[in-house]
Design an enzyme around this catalytic site. Structure first.
Site, PDB file in Angstrom:
ATOM      1  N   CYS A   8       0.975  -1.178   0.038  1.00 40.89           N
ATOM      2  CA  CYS A   8       0.067   0.115   0.022  1.00 40.89           C
ATOM      3  C   CYS A   8       0.666   1.331   0.068  1.00 40.89           C
ATOM      4  O   CYS A   8       2.077   1.191  -0.465  1.00 40.89           O
ATOM      5  CB  CYS A   8      -1.002  -0.125   1.289  1.00 40.89           C
ATOM      6  SG  CYS A   8      -0.096  -0.168   2.761  1.00 40.89           S
ATOM      7  N   ARG A  14      -3.442  -0.780   5.256  1.00 41.92           N
ATOM      8  CA  ARG A  14      -3.882  -1.750   4.540  1.00 41.92           C
ATOM      9  C   ARG A  14      -3.030  -2.973   4.216  1.00 41.92           C
ATOM     10  O   ARG A  14      -3.598  -4.084   4.524  1.00 41.92           O
ATOM     11  CB  ARG A  14      -4.522  -0.927   3.125  1.00 41.92           C
ATOM     12  CG  ARG A  14      -5.529   0.087   3.284  1.00 41.92           C
ATOM     13  CD  ARG A  14      -5.652   0.732   2.024  1.00 41.92           C
ATOM     14  NE  ARG A  14      -4.556   1.443   1.840  1.00 41.92           N
ATOM     15  CZ  ARG A  14      -4.233   1.968   0.661  1.00 41.92           C
ATOM     16  NH1 ARG A  14      -4.984   2.252  -0.188  1.00 41.92           N
ATOM     17  NH2 ARG A  14      -2.873   2.865   0.502  1.00 41.92           N
ATOM     18  N   ASP A 122      -8.245   4.047   1.396  1.00 40.31           N
ATOM     19  CA  ASP A 122      -7.405   4.043   2.303  1.00 40.31           C
ATOM     20  C   ASP A 122      -7.968   4.521   3.793  1.00 40.31           C
ATOM     21  O   ASP A 122      -8.616   5.790   3.881  1.00 40.31           O
ATOM     22  CB  ASP A 122      -6.355   4.961   1.934  1.00 40.31           C
ATOM     23  CG  ASP A 122      -5.330   5.275   2.584  1.00 40.31           C
ATOM     24  OD1 ASP A 122      -5.196   4.818   3.878  1.00 40.31           O
ATOM     25  OD2 ASP A 122      -4.095   5.502   2.026  1.00 40.31           O
TER      26      ASP A 122
HETATM   27  P1  4NP Z   1      -2.129   3.049   4.143  1.00 37.42           P
HETATM   28  O1  4NP Z   1      -2.363   4.220   4.806  1.00 37.42           O
HETATM   29  O2  4NP Z   1      -1.291   3.214   2.669  1.00 37.42           O
HETATM   30  O3  4NP Z   1      -2.920   1.973   4.130  1.00 37.42           O
HETATM   31  O4  4NP Z   1      -0.767   2.426   5.119  1.00 37.42           O
HETATM   32  C1  4NP Z   1      -1.818   5.343   4.694  1.00 37.42           C
HETATM   33  C2  4NP Z   1      -0.802   5.702   5.915  1.00 37.42           C
HETATM   34  C3  4NP Z   1       0.006   6.622   5.861  1.00 37.42           C
HETATM   35  C4  4NP Z   1      -0.137   7.751   4.955  1.00 37.42           C
HETATM   36  C5  4NP Z   1      -0.846   7.471   3.777  1.00 37.42           C
HETATM   37  C6  4NP Z   1      -1.579   6.331   3.625  1.00 37.42           C
HETATM   38  N1  4NP Z   1       0.569   8.992   4.920  1.00 37.42           N
HETATM   39  O5  4NP Z   1       0.352   9.800   4.395  1.00 37.42           O
HETATM   40  O6  4NP Z   1       1.213   8.837   5.764  1.00 37.42           O
END
Ligand code: 4NP
Length: 150
Positions: A8, A14, A122
């Site tokens: 992800c 995710r 997300d």
């Molecule tokens: P993930 O969610 O891709 O599902 O782990 C996110 C976690 C952090 C960030 C973006 C998406 N961020 O911009 O820090």
């Protein structure tokens, strides 16, 4: 042994959920498949998953607490047979750094064709951690069935 890398953006919501759910369900079915997860971005490298994601997963019996975020690396294309992306932007980013000749990449939710989604939204932005778990569980079940079918 077959091997799968779940990817992800941040590797704190995710994809660590996919890693833990897949490991749990595959073990319950006696399926020997190696798995790991990574983020296309490195901002959270070394951190545990997002606390509300850990809590929501724990309510369903999945332990995300020991996991630590890491960034996707070019070496991963030689180490893993399949790289599964949570959304289309992840897949574009994966394919941008793919050196070729190694892992096949695709969308994780291609393994859950009836779920009503083609990408895992997300939860970092939506706040809906149970939706993440619903979609990840459906796709892991489908993935396991697809692996069994060869
Ligand atoms: P993930 O969610 O891709 O599902 O782990 C996110 C976690 C952090 C960030 C973006 C998406 N961020 O911009 O820090």
């Amino acid at each position: 042994m077959q091997s799968i890398l779940f990817v992800c953006l941040g590797n704190i919501c995710r994809s660590p959920t996919a890693e833990a759910v897949f490991r749990h369900l595959a073990a319950a079915e006696g399926l020997a498949v190696a798995c790991d997860s990574a983020g296309t971005g490195g901002w959270h490298a070394g951190e545990p998953p997002h606390p509300p994601m850990i809590a929501a997963a724990a309510r369903r019996g999945y332990d995300l607490a020991p996991l630590r975020a890491r960034q996707l690396h070019r070496n991963d294309f030689a180490r893993f047979g399949r790289i599964l992306a949570m959304d289309r932007q992840n897949l574009r980013d994966i394919r941008r750094i793919d050196p070729g000749g190694g892992a096949t990449s695709g969308l994780f939710l291609d393994h859950a064709p009836g779920c009503g989604f083609t990408e895992v939204p997300d939860p970092w932005y939506s706040g809906d951690f149970d939706q993440t778990l619903d979609l990840v569980e459906a796709a892991c079940r489908g993935l396991i069935a697809d692996l069994r079918a060869g």
